[in-house]
Design an enzyme around this catalytic site. Structure first.
Site, PDB file in Angstrom:
ATOM      1  CE1 TYR A 165      -3.637   2.598   0.708  1.00  0.00           C
ATOM      2  CE2 TYR A 165      -2.397   3.192   2.687  1.00  0.00           C
ATOM      3  CZ  TYR A 165      -3.426   3.438   1.789  1.00  0.00           C
ATOM      4  OH  TYR A 165      -4.238   4.533   1.963  1.00  0.00           O
TER       5      TYR A 165
ATOM      6  CG  ASP B 106       5.762   3.634   0.707  1.00  0.00           C
ATOM      7  OD1 ASP B 106       6.107   4.258   1.729  1.00  0.00           O
ATOM      8  OD2 ASP B 106       4.577   3.503   0.352  1.00  0.00           O
TER       9      ASP B 106
ATOM     10  CE  LYS C 217       2.184   4.641   8.285  1.00  0.00           C
ATOM     11  NZ  LYS C 217       0.823   4.453   8.678  1.00  0.00           N
TER      12      LYS C 217
HETATM   13  C1  PLP Z   1       3.891   2.084   3.335  1.00  0.00           C
HETATM   14  C2  PLP Z   1       2.870   3.179   3.331  1.00  0.00           C
HETATM   15  N1  PLP Z   1       2.885   4.074   2.340  1.00  0.00           N
HETATM   16  C3  PLP Z   1       2.013   5.090   2.302  1.00  0.00           C
HETATM   17  C4  PLP Z   1       1.055   5.239   3.270  1.00  0.00           C
HETATM   18  C5  PLP Z   1       0.112   6.388   3.180  1.00  0.00           C
HETATM   19  O1  PLP Z   1       0.349   7.285   4.219  1.00  0.00           O
HETATM   20  P1  PLP Z   1      -0.801   8.231   4.769  1.00  0.00           P
HETATM   21  O2  PLP Z   1      -1.795   7.368   5.470  1.00  0.00           O
HETATM   22  O3  PLP Z   1      -0.073   9.175   5.667  1.00  0.00           O
HETATM   23  O4  PLP Z   1      -1.402   8.909   3.588  1.00  0.00           O
HETATM   24  C6  PLP Z   1       1.000   4.320   4.331  1.00  0.00           C
HETATM   25  C7  PLP Z   1       0.011   4.412   5.420  1.00  0.00           C
HETATM   26  O5  PLP Z   1      -1.061   4.777   5.356  1.00  0.00           O
HETATM   27  C8  PLP Z   1       1.931   3.269   4.354  1.00  0.00           C
HETATM   28  O6  PLP Z   1       1.922   2.368   5.323  1.00  0.00           O
HETATM   29  N1  LIG Z   2      -2.147   0.562   6.897  1.00  0.00           N
HETATM   30  C1  LIG Z   2      -2.421   1.963   6.941  1.00  0.00           C
HETATM   31  C2  LIG Z   2      -1.111   2.669   7.040  1.00  0.00           C
HETATM   32  O1  LIG Z   2      -0.118   2.182   7.409  1.00  0.00           O
HETATM   33  C3  LIG Z   2      -3.291   2.272   8.089  1.00  0.00           C
HETATM   34  C4  LIG Z   2      -3.535   3.740   8.285  1.00  0.00           C
HETATM   35  C5  LIG Z   2      -4.796   4.183   7.606  1.00  0.00           C
HETATM   36  O2  LIG Z   2      -4.905   4.071   6.397  1.00  0.00           O
HETATM   37  O3  LIG Z   2      -5.679   4.688   8.314  1.00  0.00           O
END
Ligand code: PLP
Ligand SMILES: N[C@H](C=O)CCC(=O)O
Length: 436
Positions: A146, A241, A274
């Protein structure tokens, strides 16, 4: 707690009437595990308290950012001071330069960085930059990874999308994902075949190095090495990522972990989020100067943000990054996380429950399977009904893990040996009750 006295229930009803599904991000809704999400009133250290003032040991930590635990005094002080100086200016500040210096000093693959407000924004911008810098359109991503919810990345993603059983989100036209090539994680022959077919059209390969959105699955060292070699050979960019793994699995992030086994290993672009915001909306992407200078206002790749480099968020991120550089921080965090995974393994073994776990730094994952999965198809073999039983058994005992089996877990510096022992004891009680 009976349903009639549980204050989370009326709150959830109120929320559902106003906010789709009652939540502002789908994984919070407990849709996969059933039941009522806990509404958090406050948090401190390794714990949060819900609407009933019940305490939970928190293994989510806002999905990764809270590496120091909640309400760390140095971070609180920095945020309070910054807030008094002003919330947002839409003009440059010294603090964002300091944060850029701090991050670049810790991740040598990046010579320049651009700050944004979410991991989604950072990932989306990195893809645009890769396309702009190479003049190519196609890119590779992997099943179960993701990278945020930008349209072109929302294909066979893990995390929330996996929970809802969709390959791709509604609202994403096929033309938007026509350049997204989705491959199996850790499958070298498939990767080689894709490069043989499309190598010269590829802008980049984007990968979660230690995937935390299909629980926890590592890219094998040979697979990561092959990704690097093929990208170099065909002139595509390797984009790591590290939104989740950045400053979470090691001070040098996951790329430093791979560099131990692959001499000289570096990605072309890194995506962060994060931990670098310490719990505030802050993310980033960066890489070599020659690539980053394609970004506006220097180059032709447009990218912008009203709140980018926000002064309060950068203060929070800076204070967090300074704490995690203290001597032995990662050794202690890794040992604590390892003790949790080993404890859970021993408890499952004692109760005859198939179980396997893995961890790196302060990130962990586990499966109710005899062996660690290597790709998303293998993760899908987990019995979700048994996971849900485990989730609720732990929740009833005041232990909060992610409400979906596709998510990694996080240990913070505030988690004590007693917290881990209490978690393992609770888990053993639940393992006893799991249908065999
Ligand atoms: C690996 C990774 N990339 C991108 C994202 C997207 O980050 P955000 O939720 O801050 O948009 C997340 C988490 O949601 C993630 O775990
Ligand atoms: N798996 C997602 C990010 O690491 C969980 C956070 C979210 O999308 O709310």
């Amino acid at each position: 707690m009976t349903p009639s006295t549980d204050l989370n229930i009326p709150l959830f009803e109120r929320a559902k009437a106003l906010i789709p599904g009652g939540v502002n991000s789908p994984v919070r809704a407990f849709k996969a595990v059933g039941g009522t999400p806990r509404f958090v009133k406050r948090a401190q250290g390794a714990y949060f308290w819900d609407a009933n003032d019940q305490r939970f040991i928190d293994y989510i930590g806002s999905w990764g950012p809270m590496i120091l635990g909640h309400g760390h005094p140095a971070v609180l002080e920095a945020v309070q001071k910054a807030a008094l100086e002003g919330f947002s200016f839409g003009a440059p500040t010294e603090r964002e330069v300091e944060l850029a210096e701090e991050i670049l000093s810790l991740v040598p693959s990046m010579e320049m960085i651009r700050l944004v407000s979410s991991g989604t924004e950072a990932g989306m911008s990195a893809i645009r930059l890769a396309r702009g810098a190479t003049g190519r359109s196609k890119f590779i991503k992997f099943e179960g990874c993701y990278h945020g919810h930008a349209d072109s990345l929302l294909v066979k993603a893990g995390s929330g999308l996996a929970t809802f059983g969709n390959a791709t989100s509604a609202g994403v036209p096929p033309e938007v994902v026509q350049h997204t090539i989705v491959l199996e994680y850790n499958n070298i022959p498939q990767l080689e075949e894709a490069f043989a077919l499309h190598g010269r059209e590829l802008a980049c390969v984007m990968i979660e190095p230690i995937a935390g959105n299909m629980n926890l699955v590592r890219a094998s060292v040979p697979f990561m090495k092959r990704c690097r070699e093929l990208c170099t050979e065909y002139g595509a960019l390797l984009v790591l990522d590290e939104v989740m793994t950045g400053f979470r699995v090691a001070l040098g992030s996951a790329q430093s972990v791979y560099a131990k086994s692959i001499p000289g290993f570096q990605p072309d672009l890194t995506v962060l989020g994060k931990v670098i915001g310490g719990g505030m909306p802050l993310a980033a992407f960066g890489g070599p100067r020659a690539i980053m200078e394609h970004l506006a206002p220097l180059g032709g790749v447009y990218q912008a943000g009203t709140l980018s480099g926000n002064p309060v968020a950068t203060a929070c991120g800076l204070a967090t990054l300074r704490e995690i550089q203290k001597p032995d921080f990662f050794d202690a965090l890794s040992a604590r996380t390892r003790s949790l995974v080993d404890g859970l393994q021993a408890a499952a073994d004692a109760e005859g429950v198939p179980f396997c776990g893995d961890c790196e730094g302060g990130m962990f994952g586990f499966f109710l399977l005899p062996e660690l999965p290597q790709n998303y198809a293998q993760v899908l073999k987990t019995d979700s009904a048994r996971f849900n039983q485990l989730f609720h058994g732990l929740l009833d005992r005041g232990i909060y893990i992610a409400p979906a089996l596709y998510e990694a877990g996080f240990v913070s510096a505030a988690h004590t040996a007693d917290d881990v022992a209490a978690t393992v004891t609770a888990a053993r009680e639940v393992f006893k009750t799991l249908s065999k």
